[in-house]
Design an enzyme around this catalytic site. Sequence first.
Site, PDB file in Angstrom:
ATOM      1  N   GLU A  83       0.895  -1.147   0.000  1.00  0.00           N
ATOM      2  CA  GLU A  83       0.000   0.000   0.000  1.00  0.00           C
ATOM      3  C   GLU A  83       0.935   1.197   0.000  1.00  0.00           C
ATOM      4  O   GLU A  83       1.878   1.257   0.805  1.00  0.00           O
ATOM      5  CB  GLU A  83      -0.877  -0.010   1.255  1.00  0.00           C
ATOM      6  CG  GLU A  83      -1.960  -1.058   1.241  1.00  0.00           C
ATOM      7  CD  GLU A  83      -3.039  -0.778   0.201  1.00  0.00           C
ATOM      8  OE1 GLU A  83      -3.261   0.393  -0.151  1.00  0.00           O
ATOM      9  OE2 GLU A  83      -3.664  -1.749  -0.268  1.00  0.00           O
ATOM     10  N   ASP A 134      12.535   6.376   0.331  1.00  0.00           N
ATOM     11  CA  ASP A 134      13.340   7.293   1.156  1.00  0.00           C
ATOM     12  C   ASP A 134      12.527   7.842   2.332  1.00  0.00           C
ATOM     13  O   ASP A 134      13.093   8.454   3.241  1.00  0.00           O
ATOM     14  CB  ASP A 134      13.906   8.442   0.305  1.00  0.00           C
ATOM     15  CG  ASP A 134      12.844   9.298  -0.370  1.00  0.00           C
ATOM     16  OD1 ASP A 134      11.643   8.963  -0.295  1.00  0.00           O
ATOM     17  OD2 ASP A 134      13.212  10.325  -0.981  1.00  0.00           O
ATOM     18  N   TYR A 158       2.309   5.135   6.432  1.00  0.00           N
ATOM     19  CA  TYR A 158       2.932   4.481   5.264  1.00  0.00           C
ATOM     20  C   TYR A 158       4.427   4.309   5.488  1.00  0.00           C
ATOM     21  O   TYR A 158       4.973   3.205   5.377  1.00  0.00           O
ATOM     22  CB  TYR A 158       2.680   5.315   3.994  1.00  0.00           C
ATOM     23  CG  TYR A 158       3.616   4.957   2.848  1.00  0.00           C
ATOM     24  CD1 TYR A 158       3.567   3.696   2.257  1.00  0.00           C
ATOM     25  CD2 TYR A 158       4.566   5.867   2.375  1.00  0.00           C
ATOM     26  CE1 TYR A 158       4.434   3.347   1.214  1.00  0.00           C
ATOM     27  CE2 TYR A 158       5.443   5.529   1.339  1.00  0.00           C
ATOM     28  CZ  TYR A 158       5.371   4.266   0.760  1.00  0.00           C
ATOM     29  OH  TYR A 158       6.232   3.919  -0.249  1.00  0.00           O
ATOM     30  N   ASN A 188       8.966   8.735  -7.350  1.00  0.00           N
ATOM     31  CA  ASN A 188       8.953   8.406  -8.779  1.00  0.00           C
ATOM     32  C   ASN A 188       7.835   9.152  -9.492  1.00  0.00           C
ATOM     33  O   ASN A 188       6.811   9.467  -8.884  1.00  0.00           O
ATOM     34  CB  ASN A 188       8.671   6.918  -8.971  1.00  0.00           C
ATOM     35  CG  ASN A 188       9.857   6.021  -8.728  1.00  0.00           C
ATOM     36  OD1 ASN A 188      10.043   5.038  -9.419  1.00  0.00           O
ATOM     37  ND2 ASN A 188      10.684   6.330  -7.751  1.00  0.00           N
ATOM     38  N   LYS A 197      -1.725  10.532  -7.004  1.00  0.00           N
ATOM     39  CA  LYS A 197      -0.435  11.097  -6.608  1.00  0.00           C
ATOM     40  C   LYS A 197      -0.267  12.444  -7.304  1.00  0.00           C
ATOM     41  O   LYS A 197      -0.924  12.731  -8.313  1.00  0.00           O
ATOM     42  CB  LYS A 197       0.700  10.127  -6.986  1.00  0.00           C
ATOM     43  CG  LYS A 197       0.535   8.718  -6.404  1.00  0.00           C
ATOM     44  CD  LYS A 197       1.118   8.579  -5.003  1.00  0.00           C
ATOM     45  CE  LYS A 197       0.765   7.263  -4.339  1.00  0.00           C
ATOM     46  NZ  LYS A 197       1.547   6.106  -4.679  1.00  0.00           N
ATOM     47  N   HIS A 295       3.317  16.173   7.524  1.00  0.00           N
ATOM     48  CA  HIS A 295       3.930  16.281   6.196  1.00  0.00           C
ATOM     49  C   HIS A 295       5.428  16.598   6.324  1.00  0.00           C
ATOM     50  O   HIS A 295       5.798  17.636   6.861  1.00  0.00           O
ATOM     51  CB  HIS A 295       3.226  17.408   5.422  1.00  0.00           C
ATOM     52  CG  HIS A 295       3.282  17.237   3.947  1.00  0.00           C
ATOM     53  ND1 HIS A 295       2.587  18.033   3.082  1.00  0.00           N
ATOM     54  CD2 HIS A 295       3.953  16.341   3.167  1.00  0.00           C
ATOM     55  CE1 HIS A 295       2.823  17.646   1.839  1.00  0.00           C
ATOM     56  NE2 HIS A 295       3.645  16.621   1.878  1.00  0.00           N
TER      57      HIS A 295
HETATM   58  N1  LIG Z   1       5.849   5.533  -6.058  1.00  0.00           N
HETATM   59  C1  LIG Z   1       6.960   6.002  -5.515  1.00  0.00           C
HETATM   60  O1  LIG Z   1       7.299   7.185  -5.677  1.00  0.00           O
HETATM   61  C2  LIG Z   1       7.845   5.090  -4.707  1.00  0.00           C
HETATM   62  C3  LIG Z   1       9.096   5.547  -4.328  1.00  0.00           C
HETATM   63  C4  LIG Z   1       9.944   4.684  -3.620  1.00  0.00           C
HETATM   64  C5  LIG Z   1       9.534   3.402  -3.314  1.00  0.00           C
HETATM   65  N2  LIG Z   1       8.293   2.986  -3.681  1.00  0.00           N
HETATM   66  C6  LIG Z   1       7.919   1.599  -3.331  1.00  0.00           C
HETATM   67  O2  LIG Z   1       7.839   0.894  -4.557  1.00  0.00           O
HETATM   68  C7  LIG Z   1       6.826  -0.103  -4.497  1.00  0.00           C
HETATM   69  C8  LIG Z   1       5.847   0.093  -5.623  1.00  0.00           C
HETATM   70  O3  LIG Z   1       5.279   1.400  -5.525  1.00  0.00           O
HETATM   71  P1  LIG Z   1       4.160   1.899  -6.542  1.00  0.00           P
HETATM   72  O4  LIG Z   1       4.171   3.367  -6.544  1.00  0.00           O
HETATM   73  O5  LIG Z   1       4.289   1.159  -7.815  1.00  0.00           O
HETATM   74  O6  LIG Z   1       2.854   1.392  -5.769  1.00  0.00           O
HETATM   75  P2  LIG Z   1       1.393   1.166  -6.327  1.00  0.00           P
HETATM   76  O7  LIG Z   1       0.488   1.506  -5.198  1.00  0.00           O
HETATM   77  O8  LIG Z   1       1.205   1.850  -7.632  1.00  0.00           O
HETATM   78  O9  LIG Z   1       1.331  -0.402  -6.618  1.00  0.00           O
HETATM   79  C9  LIG Z   1       1.320  -1.354  -5.594  1.00  0.00           C
HETATM   80  C10 LIG Z   1       0.949  -2.705  -6.194  1.00  0.00           C
HETATM   81  O10 LIG Z   1       0.939  -3.677  -5.130  1.00  0.00           O
HETATM   82  C11 LIG Z   1      -0.245  -4.480  -5.251  1.00  0.00           C
HETATM   83  N3  LIG Z   1      -0.601  -4.968  -3.906  1.00  0.00           N
HETATM   84  C12 LIG Z   1      -1.014  -4.227  -2.845  1.00  0.00           C
HETATM   85  N4  LIG Z   1      -1.281  -5.034  -1.808  1.00  0.00           N
HETATM   86  C13 LIG Z   1      -1.006  -6.302  -2.204  1.00  0.00           C
HETATM   87  C14 LIG Z   1      -1.049  -7.558  -1.563  1.00  0.00           C
HETATM   88  N5  LIG Z   1      -1.464  -7.696  -0.300  1.00  0.00           N
HETATM   89  N6  LIG Z   1      -0.686  -8.654  -2.274  1.00  0.00           N
HETATM   90  C15 LIG Z   1      -0.279  -8.547  -3.566  1.00  0.00           C
HETATM   91  N7  LIG Z   1      -0.225  -7.376  -4.224  1.00  0.00           N
HETATM   92  C16 LIG Z   1      -0.574  -6.256  -3.551  1.00  0.00           C
HETATM   93  C17 LIG Z   1      -1.294  -3.536  -5.832  1.00  0.00           C
HETATM   94  O11 LIG Z   1      -2.352  -4.252  -6.423  1.00  0.00           O
HETATM   95  C18 LIG Z   1      -0.450  -2.742  -6.828  1.00  0.00           C
HETATM   96  O12 LIG Z   1      -0.389  -3.402  -8.076  1.00  0.00           O
HETATM   97  C19 LIG Z   1       6.186   0.046  -3.107  1.00  0.00           C
HETATM   98  O13 LIG Z   1       6.758  -0.924  -2.270  1.00  0.00           O
HETATM   99  C20 LIG Z   1       6.570   1.434  -2.666  1.00  0.00           C
HETATM  100  O14 LIG Z   1       6.667   1.519  -1.276  1.00  0.00           O
HETATM  101  C21 LIG Z   1       7.439   3.791  -4.365  1.00  0.00           C
END
Ligand SMILES: NC(=O)c1ccc[n+]([C@@H]2O[C@H](COP(=O)([O-])OP(=O)(O)OC[C@H]3O[C@@H](n4cnc5c(N)ncnc54)[C@H](O)[C@@H]3O)[C@@H](O)[C@H]2O)c1
Length: 353
Positions: A83, A134, A158, A188, A197, A295
């Site tokens: 999440e 981060d 989160y 990202n 977002k 925040h």
């Molecule tokens: N978006 C960013 O800017 C960013 C930056 C750094 C790290 N991250 C990390 O990268 C990863 C991906 O981020 P994102 O932005 O693509 O997230 P997102 O919310 O777009 O996608 C998350 C995905 O995980 C799946 N998911 C959620 N709960 C699940 C569960 N219980 N079992 C199986 N699948 C499940 C969802 O269906 C979705 O496809 C995350 O771990 C996030 O913490 C994101």
Amino acid sequence: MNILITGGAGFIGSNFIRYILHSTDYQVINVDKLTYAGNLDSLIDLNENNSYIFELADICNKKELSRLFDKYRPDKVMHLAAESHVDRSIDSPMEFINTNILGTYVLLEVSRNYWMKLDDDKKNKFRFHHISTDEVYGSLAKDDLFTELSPYKPSSPYASSKASSDHLVRAWYSTYGLPILITNCSNNYGPYQFPEKLIPIIILNALNGKKLPIYGDGMQVRDWLYVEDHARALLIVIEKGGVGETYNIGGSNEKTNLEVVNEICVILDELIPSKFKEIISYTDLIEFVSDRPGHDIRYAIDASKINKELNWSPSETFETGLRKTVEWYLVNNEWCSRVLNGDYRYQRLGIKN
Ligand SMILES: NC(=O)c1ccc[n+]([C@@H]2O[C@H](COP(=O)([O-])OP(=O)(O)OC[C@H]3O[C@@H](n4cnc5c(N)ncnc54)[C@H](O)[C@@H]3O)[C@@H](O)[C@H]2O)c1
């Protein structure tokens, strides 16, 4: 080689799978629960690709995960499922505790049980790569940068759930020797990001003549990274990263939220001047709204470790990446309509008591 990727139907996961399938001959097994944030529409172009398999599963379900490990016998695991939206974590933290902490624990245990029974060659090559953020480091003072040694000080539900998962992953390395890698990446942006977002919501609101909400004074600084640059970094880390190591990944693109919104408006003004008479520039739609509780003021990454040790650096500047992103949303409006279901229609989250 085959890689089991969790959360591959989300924003980063779908971009990563596309990148990996275009640049390697690996087989990818995408394990995703398809929450509101996971959409197979984001991978529709890969449906005919023989190296791509989708499995609908929840990472909290140990039995199901064990079955998938037995079925596919992965060489590597890359864990992106989470999440991920801070505002949602303020409204309803439970799902963040379940998926980000409990789900990571279950995946670690299934991976460990599987890894212990592998033959020596496969065991030595196995990796569990945990994709993190981060935000675990909390807020930064001016001029400082997060390094891999920065202390953890997460502010939101989160961030604290991701911090917990990072600790679990490190413990599975120290205690059981599971060969892990961790990456902590900055914000990202790019194609296929769910329109809750900052960047996609600003683009879509502007196109619909709606207000462009900026939290607080808009002076929060984030270090923006184009998602394909992140995808390239992830592939380098899983192939060449040192076992047990952590790598910070960032774009060296520090921008305030207000700057980001202004830059989007400038690009939109040029590409698609508003059809609404009363809007001369999209910046006219900017509206300051109450800030997000807790925040963080500033995040910024020192990416020198991954740069020096693994020779990675971002290819996109913020200007080139943002233009590509805006152009993508302009031609993929239909994707946005399809992924927005009835439950979520751009409403403000994370401020109710
Ligand atoms: N978006 C960013 O800017 C960013 C930056 C750094 C790290 N991250 C990390 O990268 C990863 C991906 O981020 P994102 O932005 O693509 O997230 P997102 O919310 O777009 O996608 C998350 C995905 O995980 C799946 N998911 C959620 N709960 C699940 C569960 N219980 N079992 C199986 N699948 C499940 C969802 O269906 C979705 O496809 C995350 O771990 C996030 O913490 C994101």
